[in-house]
Motif scaffolding. Structure first.
Motif, short mmCIF file in Angstrom:
data_model
loop_
_atom_site.label_atom_id
_atom_site.label_comp_id
_atom_site.label_asym_id
_atom_site.label_seq_id
_atom_site.Cartn_x
_atom_site.Cartn_y
_atom_site.Cartn_z
N PRO A 95 -3.84 10.86 7.23
CA PRO A 95 -3.61 11.90 8.23
C PRO A 95 -2.14 12.03 8.62
CG PRO A 95 -5.50 10.54 8.83
CD PRO A 95 -4.82 9.86 7.69
N GLY A 96 -1.65 13.26 8.62
CA GLY A 96 -0.30 13.55 9.06
C GLY A 96 0.79 13.18 8.09
N ALA A 97 0.42 12.60 6.95
CA ALA A 97 1.43 12.14 5.99
C ALA A 97 1.81 13.27 5.04
CB ALA A 97 0.91 10.94 5.20
N GLY A 98 3.03 13.18 4.52
CA GLY A 98 3.52 14.16 3.58
C GLY A 98 3.33 13.71 2.15
N HIS A 99 4.28 14.06 1.30
CA HIS A 99 4.18 13.80 -0.13
C HIS A 99 4.42 12.32 -0.44
CE1 HIS A 99 3.96 15.21 -4.20
NE2 HIS A 99 5.15 14.80 -4.52
N VAL A 100 3.54 11.75 -1.27
CA VAL A 100 3.60 10.34 -1.69
C VAL A 100 3.71 9.43 -0.45
CG1 VAL A 100 4.66 8.68 -3.24
CG2 VAL A 100 4.79 11.11 -3.79
N PRO A 101 2.62 9.24 0.27
CA PRO A 101 2.64 8.56 1.57
C PRO A 101 2.62 7.03 1.49
CG PRO A 101 0.42 9.30 1.12
CD PRO A 101 1.28 9.79 -0.03
N TYR A 102 3.58 6.45 0.79
CA TYR A 102 3.63 5.00 0.67
C TYR A 102 3.82 4.33 2.03
CZ TYR A 102 3.83 4.71 -4.44
OH TYR A 102 3.54 4.74 -5.77
N THR A 103 4.62 4.94 2.89
CA THR A 103 4.89 4.32 4.18
C THR A 103 3.61 4.03 4.94
OG1 THR A 103 7.03 5.42 4.35
CG2 THR A 103 6.08 4.60 6.39
N GLN A 104 2.73 5.03 5.03
CA GLN A 104 1.49 4.86 5.75
C GLN A 104 0.48 4.02 4.96
OE1 GLN A 104 3.08 7.65 5.14
NE2 GLN A 104 3.22 8.96 6.95
N LEU A 105 0.45 4.21 3.65
CA LEU A 105 -0.56 3.54 2.83
C LEU A 105 -0.33 2.04 2.74
CD1 LEU A 105 -3.00 3.87 0.88
CD2 LEU A 105 -1.33 4.07 -0.97
N LEU A 106 0.92 1.65 2.57
CA LEU A 106 1.22 0.25 2.32
C LEU A 106 1.75 -0.49 3.54
CD1 LEU A 106 2.93 0.62 -1.17
CD2 LEU A 106 0.56 0.05 -0.67
N GLY A 107 1.97 0.20 4.64
CA GLY A 107 2.49 -0.48 5.81
C GLY A 107 3.92 -0.94 5.61
N ILE A 108 4.79 -0.02 5.16
CA ILE A 108 6.18 -0.38 4.88
C ILE A 108 6.92 -0.71 6.17
CG2 ILE A 108 8.39 0.50 4.03
CD1 ILE A 108 6.88 2.10 1.97
N LYS A 109 7.60 -1.84 6.14
CA LYS A 109 8.39 -2.27 7.29
C LYS A 109 9.76 -2.73 6.79
CE LYS A 109 4.33 -3.85 9.90
NZ LYS A 109 3.67 -5.02 10.54
N ASP A 110 10.80 -2.17 7.40
CA ASP A 110 12.16 -2.56 7.04
C ASP A 110 12.41 -2.38 5.55
OD1 ASP A 110 12.66 -3.24 9.69
OD2 ASP A 110 11.88 -5.25 9.39
N SER A 111 11.92 -1.30 4.98
CA SER A 111 12.10 -0.88 3.60
C SER A 111 11.31 -1.71 2.59
CB SER A 111 13.58 -0.89 3.19
OG SER A 111 14.04 -2.22 2.95
N ALA A 112 10.65 -2.77 3.02
CA ALA A 112 9.86 -3.60 2.09
C ALA A 112 8.38 -3.42 2.40
CB ALA A 112 10.25 -5.07 2.21
N PRO A 113 7.59 -2.88 1.48
CA PRO A 113 6.17 -2.67 1.75
C PRO A 113 5.41 -3.98 1.82
CG PRO A 113 6.66 -2.16 -0.54
CD PRO A 113 7.98 -2.43 0.13
N ALA A 114 4.51 -4.05 2.76
CA ALA A 114 3.68 -5.25 2.91
C ALA A 114 2.50 -5.16 1.96
CB ALA A 114 3.22 -5.39 4.35
N VAL A 115 2.78 -5.12 0.67
CA VAL A 115 1.74 -4.89 -0.33
C VAL A 115 0.71 -6.01 -0.33
CG1 VAL A 115 1.30 -4.61 -2.79
CG2 VAL A 115 3.28 -3.54 -1.77
N LEU A 116 1.13 -7.22 -0.04
CA LEU A 116 0.20 -8.34 -0.10
C LEU A 116 -0.83 -8.29 1.01
CD1 LEU A 116 2.56 -11.28 -1.11
CD2 LEU A 116 1.10 -9.87 -2.54
N SER A 117 -0.53 -7.56 2.07
CA SER A 117 -1.54 -7.38 3.12
C SER A 117 -2.09 -5.97 3.03
CB SER A 117 -0.94 -7.66 4.50
OG SER A 117 0.17 -6.82 4.73
N GLY A 118 -1.24 -4.99 3.23
CA GLY A 118 -1.65 -3.61 3.05
C GLY A 118 -2.51 -3.09 4.19
N SER A 119 -2.65 -1.78 4.24
CA SER A 119 -3.49 -1.14 5.24
C SER A 119 -4.93 -1.15 4.77
CB SER A 119 -3.02 0.30 5.44
OG SER A 119 -3.26 1.06 4.26
N GLY A 120 -5.82 -0.72 5.67
CA GLY A 120 -7.22 -0.61 5.29
C GLY A 120 -7.43 0.37 4.16
#
Length: 244
Positions: free
Chosen positions: A197-222
């Motif tokens: 919801p509310g995300a634009g093109h290629v929403p990695y920030t919301q999908l992966l929970g990116i913080k400080d430019s490094a995505p938290a891939v090992l945890s990730g969002s739901g």
């Protein structure tokens, strides 16, 4: 620093996956009888076909080198973002020829496709007016339109599809993902649309929970966990270490 894809590749590798990032052609000014058959302009369709030919060659390359790289050729999935997402949807559903990009003699079939902001249809230009909360789609595309959703379910053996799409995407509108979901469901092809919801093109920030430019891939969002769980099920993998 490394892009999101590098972090994702590392996360998959830590879970026993062989991860490959490929190069593919984005555009070449050539004609194509295949494109003319479908009634779409060569400007719009030739780059997609070239990309799919390169993608198929890469999948065949993986099967060709399966023993050396420790790949189980029964379980190969492919994903991509934006243009890459379009390419993997074409790979899964549109009868593109094998092409001559290399590694003949091996199958280019996959067990699942994972397009992020991908599409099989382009029929209108969209925008998000300033201050608006809804994307408006009523513009004209300068290079013509195309729609390949009718190919979904046309032949047997098409792979399950797991899509990720931002609802405020104006580059590849969210409604294009809805079109694929609707057709795949009607064709009884397993599918999942992860709407962001509310995300634009290629929403990695919301999908992966990116913080400080490094995505938290090992945890990730739901949403990321759901995407991976459906993907591994579609591939028939039972020994899976999901994101923790």
């Amino acid at each position: 620093g490394p892009g999101v894809e590098a972090y994702m590749a590392a996360a998959f590798a830590q879970r026993g996956f062989v991860t490959v990032s490929i190069n593919y052609r984005l555009a070449t000014p050539r004609s194509t009888k295949w494109g003319n058959k479908y009634g779409v302009s060569q400007t719009n369709d030739s780059y997609v076909i070239d990309a799919v030919h390169d993608l198929k060659a890469a999948i065949r390359f993986m099967r060709r080198n399966a023993d050396a790289w420790g790949i189980d050729p029964r379980f190969i999935g492919t994903g991509g973002e934006s243009a890459g997402g379009i390419a993997v949807e074409f790979l899964g559903f549109v009868p593109v020829t094998e092409g001559d990009s290399g590694n003949p003699g091996f199958s280019a079939n996959v067990s699942v496709i994972l397009p992020i902001s991908g599409a099989l249809v382009f029929d209108t230009a969209c925008s998000l007016p300033h201050g608006a909360h809804k994307v408006v789609c009523n513009g004209t595309l300068p290079k013509g339109t195309w729609n390949f959703t009718s190919d979904i379910g046309r032949v047997k053996g098409q792979p399950p599809v797991v899509m990720v799409h931002g609802t405020h995407d104006t580059v590849v509108p969210y409604r294009e993902a809805i079109a694929v979901e609707t057709r795949a469901t009607a064709a009884h092809i397993p599918n999942l649309l992860v709407s962001v919801p509310g995300a634009g093109h290629v929403p990695y920030t919301q999908l992966l929970g990116i913080k400080d430019s490094a995505p938290a891939v090992l945890s990730g969002s739901g949403d990321w966990k759901a995407t991976m769980q459906v993907s591994h099920k579609a591939m028939g993998l039972h020994a899976w270490e999901g994101p923790k």
